[in-house]
Design an enzyme around this catalytic site. Structure first.
Site, PDB file in Angstrom:
ATOM      1  N   ARG A  39      -0.441  24.763  21.557  1.00  0.00           N
ATOM      2  CA  ARG A  39      -1.779  25.322  21.762  1.00  0.00           C
ATOM      3  C   ARG A  39      -2.790  24.188  21.821  1.00  0.00           C
ATOM      4  O   ARG A  39      -3.271  23.824  22.864  1.00  0.00           O
ATOM      5  CB  ARG A  39      -2.106  26.310  20.646  1.00  0.00           C
ATOM      6  CG  ARG A  39      -3.486  26.975  20.792  1.00  0.00           C
ATOM      7  CD  ARG A  39      -3.617  28.092  19.782  1.00  0.00           C
ATOM      8  NE  ARG A  39      -4.907  28.762  19.855  1.00  0.00           N
ATOM      9  CZ  ARG A  39      -5.886  28.614  18.981  1.00  0.00           C
ATOM     10  NH1 ARG A  39      -5.735  27.796  17.950  1.00  0.00           N
ATOM     11  NH2 ARG A  39      -7.015  29.274  19.105  1.00  0.00           N
ATOM     12  N   SER A 108      -1.170  38.008  26.041  1.00  0.00           N
ATOM     13  CA  SER A 108      -1.906  38.515  24.887  1.00  0.00           C
ATOM     14  C   SER A 108      -2.517  39.869  25.226  1.00  0.00           C
ATOM     15  O   SER A 108      -3.156  40.023  26.278  1.00  0.00           O
ATOM     16  CB  SER A 108      -3.027  37.548  24.492  1.00  0.00           C
ATOM     17  OG  SER A 108      -2.494  36.338  24.009  1.00  0.00           O
ATOM     18  N   LYS A 137      -8.220  31.648  15.451  1.00  0.00           N
ATOM     19  CA  LYS A 137      -8.277  31.962  16.870  1.00  0.00           C
ATOM     20  C   LYS A 137      -9.578  32.683  17.162  1.00  0.00           C
ATOM     21  O   LYS A 137     -10.001  33.539  16.389  1.00  0.00           O
ATOM     22  CB  LYS A 137      -7.080  32.857  17.234  1.00  0.00           C
ATOM     23  CG  LYS A 137      -6.927  33.150  18.712  1.00  0.00           C
ATOM     24  CD  LYS A 137      -5.702  34.017  18.956  1.00  0.00           C
ATOM     25  CE  LYS A 137      -5.534  34.296  20.441  1.00  0.00           C
ATOM     26  NZ  LYS A 137      -4.477  35.259  20.721  1.00  0.00           N
TER      27      LYS A 137
END
Length: 216
Positions: A39, A108, A137
């Protein structure tokens, strides 16, 4: 696709308490992680590329599935096993055109409607959340703390693996699995832990025990 989704690490060096992402990933591998996702929000494309190559070697040597968040180009450049996409990323079909038919493409989602659309578009698995409150997040208000009820509804609505994400720990992971998730994805539960290897092992054990206790 024959991928284990049980314990899924999402990397973020800025939360690693001074440790390198490579060290955290190595510890997670030793602790039994199933998937590692690069990420590293805030890093440049070049930084993510160089780190991505290093993580590719670590995961390949350990036979651990390796994905890249958002960036299809970086996933291709580092020979990742696939990519995980969000609302603002390339469409699933475009990602597969770049990465090939065998690539794992995740998406997602936070609702049953979005889950169905993602599966129709060709998603191999879904990241569902944020299940609980999280500061790891950026989450739109309508996608925050969707709870295990939404996890269960999505699990009932689709026939691809789903992974719960957002505020998940070894303590609440069994609830997410019992709601219908095939695995859990975490940042802080491993990355911020005093001992990332022990934290991964504890999480993996919690997921495994919850999975074996239910009949699907």
């Amino acid at each position: 696709m024959n991928t284990e989704f049980g314990t899924y690490l999402v990397t973020q060096g800025s939360r690693s308490r001074g440790r390198t992402t490579e060290d955290v990933v190595a510890a997670a591998i030793d602790g039994g992680v199933d998937i590692v996702q690069l990420r590293e929000k805030g890093a440049t494309a070049r930084e993510r590329y160089h780190l991505g190559r290093a993580l590719r070697e670590q995961t390949r040597d350990a036979d651990v599935t390796y994905l890249v968040n958002d960036r299809v180009d970086i996933a291709a450049a580092v020979d990742a096993d696939g990519v995980h996409l969000g609302d603002e990323d390339l469409p699933i079909a475009a990602a597969r055109d770049v990465l090939g038919a065998e690539a794992i493409v995740g998406r997602s989602v936070s609702s049953v409607e979005a889950a169905r659309h993602a599966v129709q578009a060709g998603a191999d698995y879904l990241g569902v959340g944020a299940v609980y409150a999280t500061d790891s997040k950026d989450v739109h208000e309508e996608h925050a703390e969707i709870g295990t009820e939404t996890v269960a509804a999505i699990a009932d609505a689709v026939d691809v693996p789903i992974v719960g994400i957002g505020g998940i720990t070894a303590a609440n992971a069994p609830d997410v699995i019992q709601a219908g998730a095939d695995g859990v994805a975490v940042v802080s539960a491993i990355t911020v832990a005093d001992d990332p290897e022990d934290a991964t092992r504890e999480l993996a054990n919690a997921v495994r025990e919850a999975t074996t206790s239910i009949d699907r």
